[in-house]
Design an enzyme around this catalytic site. Structure first.
Site, short mmCIF file in Angstrom:
data_model
loop_
_atom_site.label_atom_id
_atom_site.label_comp_id
_atom_site.label_asym_id
_atom_site.label_seq_id
_atom_site.Cartn_x
_atom_site.Cartn_y
_atom_site.Cartn_z
N LYS A 1 16.44 0.23 83.01
CA LYS A 1 15.25 0.16 82.15
C LYS A 1 15.49 0.86 80.82
CE LYS A 1 12.41 2.23 85.07
NZ LYS A 1 13.27 2.54 86.23
N ARG B 1 3.98 3.63 87.21
CA ARG B 1 4.78 3.75 88.43
C ARG B 1 3.92 3.68 89.68
NH1 ARG B 1 9.39 6.66 85.91
NH2 ARG B 1 11.06 6.88 87.41
N ARG C 1 26.09 8.90 86.89
CA ARG C 1 25.52 8.88 85.54
C ARG C 1 25.66 10.25 84.88
NH1 ARG C 1 19.50 6.57 84.51
NH2 ARG C 1 18.75 8.43 85.54
N ARG D 1 21.84 15.00 85.18
CA ARG D 1 20.43 15.35 85.40
C ARG D 1 20.28 15.88 86.82
NH1 ARG D 1 17.00 10.09 83.55
NH2 ARG D 1 15.88 10.72 85.42
N ARG E 1 14.12 9.64 95.32
CA ARG E 1 13.54 8.83 94.23
C ARG E 1 13.44 7.37 94.65
NH1 ARG E 1 17.28 10.00 89.31
NH2 ARG E 1 15.80 8.82 88.06
P1 AMP Z 1 12.71 8.59 84.82
O1 AMP Z 1 13.54 9.18 83.76
O2 AMP Z 1 11.80 7.50 84.33
O3 AMP Z 1 13.51 8.15 86.04
O4 AMP Z 1 11.71 9.74 85.35
C1 AMP Z 1 12.21 10.94 85.92
C2 AMP Z 1 11.14 11.59 86.78
O5 AMP Z 1 9.97 11.89 86.00
C3 AMP Z 1 10.63 10.73 87.94
O6 AMP Z 1 11.47 10.81 89.08
C4 AMP Z 1 9.25 11.36 88.18
O7 AMP Z 1 9.35 12.59 88.87
C5 AMP Z 1 8.79 11.67 86.76
N1 AMP Z 1 8.06 10.52 86.18
C6 AMP Z 1 8.45 9.74 85.14
N2 AMP Z 1 7.56 8.79 84.87
C7 AMP Z 1 6.54 8.95 85.76
C8 AMP Z 1 5.33 8.27 86.03
N3 AMP Z 1 4.95 7.19 85.31
N4 AMP Z 1 4.54 8.73 87.04
C9 AMP Z 1 4.89 9.81 87.76
N5 AMP Z 1 6.04 10.49 87.58
C10 AMP Z 1 6.87 10.09 86.59
#
Ligand code: AMP
Length: 212
Positions: A15, A90, A124, A159, A170
């Site tokens: 994404k 999400r 990654r 990360r 996740r």
């Molecule tokens: P990402 O970089 O999009 O994979 O987001 C990393 C982490 O941030 C996720 O595993 C969640 O813990 C939190 N997070 C990001 N976007 C959301 C969302 N829309 N709703 C809830 N938690 C989020």
């Protein structure tokens, strides 16, 4: 041309990569809740402190926090040619909240099997520079100089949530909470599913076709 675009798909499906390419190509604003939360964690804000506990365990940050954050962001944007939502919504509750703010034109769903995602995420490496945020894969897209970002020279890092145990959580969270959005946007007639495996530019060609 579609202008309000949601990027759906499990963590590691591409994404961010495809969203950045779209942003560059179309001049749309890309809003990534993950990037916003990581910035808050880096800055040590109250939001950051709260979010970190959820992020480190692979859980979702509570809906009310995320919805509030996104609403403020959308309202502060003013007039823009388009928005790419990366990592938001999400949950169904978040999708319903977004529908109250604007009309989503398209949900691009990147489809990748769990085994491939685990391999991608644990390999990654990310650039910590908030103005850069380049992402590498140790095998398929390694930096030219080991451990250093090609674009800005910063020291790359893994990360916390890309470590194996958190990655599994996740993915579990994705299947429980986020995958129902595929149904949600299918019912709304807005979904376009694209295989997220293969050459980045070939995937992008399909993305561009979908937004025409
Ligand atoms: P990402 O970089 O999009 O994979 O987001 C990393 C982490 O941030 C996720 O595993 C969640 O813990 C939190 N997070 C990001 N976007 C959301 C969302 N829309 N709703 C809830 N938690 C989020």
């Amino acid at each position: 041309m579609k202008s309000m675009i949601v990027l759906l798909g499990p963590p590691g499906a591409g994404k961010g990569t495809q969203g950045e390419k779209l942003q560059t190509e179309l001049g749309y604003v890309r809003l990534s809740t993950g990037d916003m939360l990581r910035e808050a964690v880096r800055n040590g804000t109250e939001l950051g402190k709260l979010a970190k506990t959820y992020m480190d365990s692979g859980a979702l940050v509570p809906n009310d926090v995320i919805i509030g954050l996104m609403k403020d962001k959308i309202q502060s944007l003013g007039k823009v040619p388009g928005i790419i939502f990366d990592g938001f919504p999400r949950t169904v509750e978040q999708a319903e909240a977004l529908d109250k703010e604007l009309d989503v034109d398209l949900a691009l769903n990147f489809d990748v099997a769990d085994e491939a995602l685990i391999e991608r995420l644990t390999q990654r490496r990310s650039c910590p520079n908030p103005d850069c945020q380049a992402v590498y894969h140790l095998v398929y897209n390694p930096p030219k100089c080991e451990g250093k970002c090609d674009k800005c020279g910063s020291e790359l890092y893994q990360r916390d949530d890309d470590k194996a145990e958190t990655v599994k959580n996740r993915l579990k969270t994705y299947h429980e909470k986020t995958q129902p959005l595929v149904d949600y946007y299918t019912k709304a007639g807005k979904i376009c599913t694209i295989p997220g495996i293969g050459d980045i530019d070939e995937i992008f060609a399909k993305v561009k076709k979908a937004i025409q």
